[in-house]
Design a protein around this motif. Structure first.
Motif, mmCIF file in Angstrom:
data_model
loop_
_atom_site.group_PDB
_atom_site.id
_atom_site.type_symbol
_atom_site.label_atom_id
_atom_site.label_comp_id
_atom_site.label_asym_id
_atom_site.label_seq_id
_atom_site.Cartn_x
_atom_site.Cartn_y
_atom_site.Cartn_z
ATOM 1 N N ASP A 161 0.840 -1.203 0.000
ATOM 2 C CA ASP A 161 0.000 0.000 0.000
ATOM 3 C C ASP A 161 0.874 1.253 0.000
ATOM 4 N N VAL A 162 0.456 2.246 -0.778
ATOM 5 C CA VAL A 162 1.199 3.505 -0.842
ATOM 6 C C VAL A 162 0.640 4.450 0.216
ATOM 7 N N LEU A 163 1.498 4.962 1.096
ATOM 8 C CA LEU A 163 1.064 5.953 2.086
ATOM 9 C C LEU A 163 1.176 7.359 1.514
ATOM 10 N N ASN A 186 10.917 6.197 -6.598
ATOM 11 C CA ASN A 186 9.791 6.178 -7.537
ATOM 12 C C ASN A 186 10.343 6.057 -8.956
ATOM 13 N N SER A 187 10.110 4.904 -9.582
ATOM 14 C CA SER A 187 10.751 4.629 -10.884
ATOM 15 C C SER A 187 10.038 5.274 -12.064
ATOM 16 N N GLY A 188 8.810 5.777 -11.847
ATOM 17 C CA GLY A 188 8.075 6.348 -12.985
ATOM 18 C C GLY A 188 7.578 5.300 -13.968
ATOM 19 N N MET A 189 7.445 4.048 -13.501
ATOM 20 C CA MET A 189 6.867 2.981 -14.322
ATOM 21 C C MET A 189 5.544 2.554 -13.702
ATOM 22 N N PHE A 190 4.588 2.155 -14.555
ATOM 23 C CA PHE A 190 3.239 1.864 -14.077
ATOM 24 C C PHE A 190 2.659 0.655 -14.800
ATOM 25 N N CYS A 191 1.620 0.077 -14.190
ATOM 26 C CA CYS A 191 0.933 -1.045 -14.823
ATOM 27 C C CYS A 191 -0.526 -1.013 -14.397
ATOM 28 N N PHE A 192 -1.450 -1.095 -15.373
ATOM 29 C CA PHE A 192 -2.885 -1.041 -15.057
ATOM 30 C C PHE A 192 -3.691 -1.413 -16.288
ATOM 31 N N LYS A 193 -4.965 -1.718 -16.044
ATOM 32 C CA LYS A 193 -5.881 -1.877 -17.175
ATOM 33 C C LYS A 193 -6.179 -0.494 -17.742
ATOM 34 N N ALA A 194 -6.244 -0.409 -19.060
ATOM 35 C CA ALA A 194 -6.500 0.881 -19.722
ATOM 36 C C ALA A 194 -7.775 1.523 -19.185
ATOM 37 N N GLY A 195 -8.841 0.715 -19.048
ATOM 38 C CA GLY A 195 -10.128 1.254 -18.604
ATOM 39 C C GLY A 195 -10.094 1.765 -17.177
ATOM 40 N N VAL A 196 -9.354 1.062 -16.307
ATOM 41 C CA VAL A 196 -9.257 1.491 -14.904
ATOM 42 C C VAL A 196 -8.542 2.845 -14.828
ATOM 43 N N PHE A 197 -7.454 2.973 -15.572
ATOM 44 C CA PHE A 197 -6.732 4.256 -15.577
ATOM 45 C C PHE A 197 -7.662 5.389 -16.038
ATOM 46 N N LEU A 198 -8.406 5.150 -17.113
ATOM 47 C CA LEU A 198 -9.273 6.213 -17.645
ATOM 48 C C LEU A 198 -10.384 6.578 -16.659
ATOM 49 N N GLU A 199 -10.928 5.576 -15.975
ATOM 50 C CA GLU A 199 -11.957 5.887 -14.959
ATOM 51 C C GLU A 199 -11.391 6.790 -13.860
ATOM 52 N N GLU A 200 -10.191 6.458 -13.398
ATOM 53 C CA GLU A 200 -9.589 7.244 -12.314
ATOM 54 C C GLU A 200 -9.222 8.646 -12.805
ATOM 55 N N LEU A 201 -8.702 8.734 -14.028
ATOM 56 C CA LEU A 201 -8.364 10.049 -14.601
ATOM 57 C C LEU A 201 -9.631 10.903 -14.698
ATOM 58 N N LYS A 202 -10.708 10.278 -15.187
ATOM 59 C CA LYS A 202 -11.976 10.997 -15.354
ATOM 60 C C LYS A 202 -12.492 11.479 -14.009
ATOM 61 N N ARG A 244 -3.958 10.613 -5.878
ATOM 62 C CA ARG A 244 -5.350 10.789 -5.459
ATOM 63 C C ARG A 244 -6.133 9.494 -5.408
ATOM 64 N N SER A 245 -5.790 8.553 -6.272
ATOM 65 C CA SER A 245 -6.592 7.341 -6.397
ATOM 66 C C SER A 245 -6.464 6.457 -5.164
ATOM 67 N N LYS A 246 -7.550 5.713 -4.866
ATOM 68 C CA LYS A 246 -7.529 4.737 -3.769
ATOM 69 C C LYS A 246 -7.183 3.338 -4.302
ATOM 70 N N LYS A 247 -6.877 3.248 -5.589
ATOM 71 C CA LYS A 247 -6.637 1.925 -6.193
ATOM 72 C C LYS A 247 -5.160 1.636 -6.411
ATOM 73 N N ILE A 248 -4.278 2.414 -5.748
ATOM 74 C CA ILE A 248 -2.850 2.292 -6.025
ATOM 75 C C ILE A 248 -2.212 1.172 -5.196
ATOM 76 N N LYS A 249 -1.386 0.367 -5.841
ATOM 77 C CA LYS A 249 -0.527 -0.588 -5.136
ATOM 78 C C LYS A 249 0.904 -0.363 -5.624
ATOM 79 N N VAL A 250 1.870 -0.710 -4.773
ATOM 80 C CA VAL A 250 3.266 -0.587 -5.210
ATOM 81 C C VAL A 250 3.899 -1.974 -5.199
ATOM 82 N N VAL A 251 4.659 -2.254 -6.256
ATOM 83 C CA VAL A 251 5.481 -3.458 -6.305
ATOM 84 C C VAL A 251 6.901 -2.998 -6.013
ATOM 85 N N SER A 252 7.515 -3.567 -4.961
ATOM 86 C CA SER A 252 8.879 -3.143 -4.648
ATOM 87 C C SER A 252 9.849 -4.205 -5.142
#
Length: 335
Positions: A161-163, A186-202, A244-252
């Motif tokens: 979880d990201v604090l 913070n590596s500036g790399m990300f992974c997500f479903k396209a639709g999930v990202f767009l919902e959160e952006l919206k 801002r999103s509550k759907k964030i996870k971090v892979v370390s």
């Protein structure tokens, strides 16, 4: 690794690498320099995720898309090309990639100018991220830090979880982050479903979502219109969604990672890969001419046809001041 989702590697190629001037120019940004054992960072980025991704998508700009094309044609790689007419930062660049994808497709989003080593660990992190993304999370990649680096942003975490996300710290703060033990680069790399990202952006930055959507819908073969693009607020994915999103996870992970954002980082990489430095730690980049350093330590001499740079390795971050000055006084030296 079984996965029913199609996986797209989205490569962002927007940066100019101002701290690597004069090697990095507007006409030949750092990700296209064949400095790294005869390969460019862009080429290495394409190769790195070839085994995982079904599709490659390159989000670039009208100045560099021909450079990407040359690399991809050399290796006979088919890809989807998205050409921005003007830089609009990462939130919009990633939105275009998401609009161009099936909503269920998993996107692995990476810059094109980073160095990565320890591939087994990298691949394990990617696998972990894909699994979390398939469950609807937005995943960011955090690197377990090896030193109190001030050139990177940090992720404060508890488990996956990201604090909080933290800006580039000063040295005292960086040391505190390291001693607390739950901070990642913070590596500036990300992974997500396209639709999930767009919902959160919206939901969090609707203006970026709406304006990017309008620009994308008017694209001509992946090329975006200038005026429609200029309407899009220029915001990073960090501000637009990640913070801002509550759907964030971090892979370390402990894969070796550097954004090669400075000559010091390039120097360390080149030394580790056998590039010569003299007994006082002085290095020449860009010419095979005999070069002698007298009374100097840890100095980097960078040679190009139209400009030279001589710097102390530990002043590498200051190169961007030269770049900014040239932007005002002598902009043709940046091309």
């Amino acid at each position: 690794m079984e996965n029913k989702h199609s996986i797209t590697h989205v490569i962002l190629t927007g940066g100019v690498g101002s701290r690597l001037w004069p090697l990095s120019r507007k006409s030949q940004p750092k990700q296209y320099l064949a400095l790294f054992e005869g390969k460019s960072l862009f080429e290495m980025t394409v190769e790195r995720n070839r085994n995982v991704a079904d599709t490659i998508m390159v989000v670039g700009n009208s100045d560099n898309c021909h450079l990407s094309k040359k690399v991809l044609e050399k290796s006979n790689t088919s890809y989807i090309d998205i050409v921005e007419s003007t830089p609009r930062n990462t939130a919009a660049a990633i939105a275009f990639a998401a609009f161009a994808s099936d909503p269920e497709a998993i996107l692995i989003v990476t810059p094109s100018d980073h160095i990565i080593d320890k591939m087994e660990e990298y691949e394990a992190a990617i696998g972990d991220a894909i699994e979390k993304a398939s469950k609807g999370y937005i995943v960011t990649f955090g690197i377990i830090p090896t030193k109190p680096e001030t050139g990177y942003g940090y992720i404060e975490r508890k488990g996956d979880d990201v604090l909080s996300f933290r800006e580039k710290p000063n040295h005292v703060t960086a040391r505190e982050f390291i001693s607390r033990g739950n901070f990642l680069w913070n590596s500036g790399m990300f992974c997500f479903k396209a639709g999930v990202f767009l919902e959160e952006l919206k939901s969090f930055t609707p203006e970026v979502y709406e304006k990017s959507k309008i620009a994308w819908e008017a694209n001509q073969n992946g090329k975006l219109d200038l005026n429609l693009s200029l309407d899009i607020p220029s915001i990073s994915i960090d501000y637009a969604v990640m913070e801002r999103s509550k759907k964030i996870k971090v892979v370390s992970s402990t894969f070796v990672w550097s954004d090669l954002g400075s000559f010091e980082a390039v120097y360390d990489y080149l030394v580790a890969h056998g590039h010569p430095a003299d007994k006082n730690g002085n290095m020449v980049i860009g010419t095979t001419n005999y070069t002698a350093f007298v009374g100097l330590k840890n100095t980097i001499f960078v040679h190009t046809d139209t400009a030279n740079l001589i710097l102390q390795k530990d002043h590498s971050q200051d190169v961007k001041n030269v770049y900014n000055e040239l932007e005002r006084e002598n902009p043709e030296l940046l091309n």
